[in-house]
Design an enzyme around this catalytic site. Structure first.
Site, PDB file in Angstrom:
ATOM      1  N   THR A 174     -35.386 -37.664  25.154  1.00  0.00           N
ATOM      2  CA  THR A 174     -34.442 -38.274  26.077  1.00  0.00           C
ATOM      3  C   THR A 174     -33.001 -38.132  25.579  1.00  0.00           C
ATOM      4  OG1 THR A 174     -36.076 -39.840  26.827  1.00  0.00           O
ATOM      5  CG2 THR A 174     -33.808 -40.581  26.942  1.00  0.00           C
ATOM      6  N   ARG A 202     -45.431 -42.785  36.911  1.00  0.00           N
ATOM      7  CA  ARG A 202     -44.988 -43.534  35.719  1.00  0.00           C
ATOM      8  C   ARG A 202     -43.458 -43.459  35.571  1.00  0.00           C
ATOM      9  NH1 ARG A 202     -42.003 -42.421  30.719  1.00  0.00           N
ATOM     10  NH2 ARG A 202     -42.722 -43.946  29.212  1.00  0.00           N
ATOM     11  N   VAL A 203     -42.857 -44.612  35.297  1.00  0.00           N
ATOM     12  CA  VAL A 203     -41.415 -44.683  35.038  1.00  0.00           C
ATOM     13  C   VAL A 203     -41.230 -45.320  33.661  1.00  0.00           C
ATOM     14  CG1 VAL A 203     -39.228 -45.713  35.767  1.00  0.00           C
ATOM     15  CG2 VAL A 203     -40.829 -44.866  37.489  1.00  0.00           C
ATOM     16  N   GLY A 204     -40.337 -44.770  32.859  1.00  0.00           N
ATOM     17  CA  GLY A 204     -40.098 -45.301  31.515  1.00  0.00           C
ATOM     18  C   GLY A 204     -38.962 -46.310  31.487  1.00  0.00           C
ATOM     19  N   ASP A 205     -38.445 -46.532  30.297  1.00  0.00           N
ATOM     20  CA  ASP A 205     -37.393 -47.537  30.105  1.00  0.00           C
ATOM     21  C   ASP A 205     -35.993 -47.037  30.480  1.00  0.00           C
ATOM     22  OD1 ASP A 205     -37.703 -45.728  27.875  1.00  0.00           O
ATOM     23  OD2 ASP A 205     -36.204 -46.939  26.816  1.00  0.00           O
ATOM     24  N   THR A 225     -34.023 -44.506  23.172  1.00  0.00           N
ATOM     25  CA  THR A 225     -35.002 -43.426  23.266  1.00  0.00           C
ATOM     26  C   THR A 225     -36.226 -43.812  22.459  1.00  0.00           C
ATOM     27  OG1 THR A 225     -35.513 -41.135  22.722  1.00  0.00           O
ATOM     28  CG2 THR A 225     -33.833 -42.192  21.365  1.00  0.00           C
ATOM     29  N   GLY A 226     -37.386 -43.523  23.016  1.00  0.00           N
ATOM     30  CA  GLY A 226     -38.608 -43.889  22.316  1.00  0.00           C
ATOM     31  C   GLY A 226     -39.724 -44.099  23.314  1.00  0.00           C
ATOM     32  N   GLY A 228     -41.266 -45.556  25.979  1.00  0.00           N
ATOM     33  CA  GLY A 228     -40.645 -46.381  27.011  1.00  0.00           C
ATOM     34  C   GLY A 228     -41.357 -47.679  27.340  1.00  0.00           C
TER      35      GLY A 228
END
Ligand code: ASP
Length: 308
Positions: A174, A202-205, A225-226, A228
């Site tokens: 990211t 799927r949606v991340g952070d 970043t990581g 999520g």
């Protein structure tokens, strides 16, 4: 007295080891980071806003195929790309985000258009793409996003039946930027292709305001970043701001609580870049490495990848 200004950027965190990097590849990463950093810094130097600086830096990182955002986005389960991005203006806490968008050349630009012209904070999927068409946002075809090594990662993930980070060696890719401008305004932005083999929308952070991205002139600007899911559960970016605002902690102490304590306790691997209203920059991570860089008006700066 002239107010100082500064910018920090990241290109993802994870298992990034010297032993698995060639000198040539390392130089490419460093160049990618430097190009984005210098372009963002130039805007601040000319008296431009932190919002424009982070947008420009993230756009350049999205255009670089090395990073998992925009052009270099990872493949999802069905061999496509679904990208997430967010931007936030610490001056008035205006925010814009997009999730699961396809064929958008620079998701950060769409996120900014959402913030400025939609009357909403977050748009997803088809609706976000329809909105993009009304905003003269550039689209790109599948060939633009195709990358043989990312495709290979998807094949491996499919065979193993896992949803994986940027690479099989758990590298997150990211991108993000945070900045303080000469008017004292903070801004943050994050953009990502998410995780290889992700499915079911799927949606991340990254596009979640307060989780992967946050900016507030009273406290700080953060881009994460990581992994999520864990960053969403720990509400990382907003929690750092709250620790500063309500407990009067410094940027560094607040970040350390999240990165080295709260996230670790729930198995959250990754890192973040942070800047406070005085222009202090902190870039902690609990993984092996994080592509990161900063540049300040006092002449200091660095571009780093590994822990040491
Ligand atoms: N945080 C991103 C996500 O979970 C991944 C990353 O940082 O590489 O979508």
């Amino acid at each position: 007295m002239k107010q100082n200004f500064a910018i920090a950027i990241h290109g993802g965190a994870g298992t990034i080891l010297r032993s698995s990097m060639t000198i040539a590849l390392q130089q490419q990463y460093e160049k990618g980071l430097r190009d984005a950093l210098d372009a963002g810094y130039a805007i601040l130097e000319q008296g431009g806003s932190s919002l424009d600086a982070v947008e420009t830096a993230v756009t350049i990182l999205e255009d670089c195929p090395l990073f998992n955002a925009g052009r270099g986005s990872v493949f999802n389960h069905i061999g496509g790309h679904e990208m997430d991005a967010a931007i936030m203006d610490g001056r008035n806490m205006a925010a814009g985000a997009v999730a699961g968008v396809r064929s958008i050349k620079n998701p950060v630009k769409l996120a900014k258009a959402v913030m400025q012209h939609s009357g909403h904070v977050m748009l997803f999927g088809n609706g976000a793409e329809d909105f993009a068409k009304t905003q003269r946002i550039e689209f790109a075809d599948d060939a633009y996003f195709f990358n043989q090594s990312r495709y290979q990662q998807l094949q491996e993930a499919l065979m193993e039946g896992i949803v994986q980070m940027d690479h099989s060696d758990k590298k997150f890719g990211t991108v993000g930027a945070v900045a303080l401008d000469a008017s004292g305004n903070l801004a943050a932005s994050t953009s990502t292709g998410g995780m290889t083999n992700k499915q079911f929308g799927r949606v991340g952070d990254s596009p979640i305001i307060g989780a992967g991205t946050y900016a507030n002139n009273d406290t700080c600007a953060i881009s994460c970043t990581g992994h999520g899911e864990l960053f969403i559960r720990a509400v990382v970016a907003h929690d750092i701001s709250c620790l500063m605002e309500y407990k009067d902690l410094s940027l560094q102490v607040a970040c350390d609580i999240l990165v080295y304590d709260k996230l670790i306790k729930i198995g959250g691997e990754g890192g973040l870049i942070a800047i406070d209203k005085a222009g202090n920059i902190y870039m902690p991570f609990n993984s092996d490495g994080m592509y990161r860089a900063f540049k300040k008006s006092d002449g200091t700066g660095e571009i780093k990848i590994y822990k040491d």
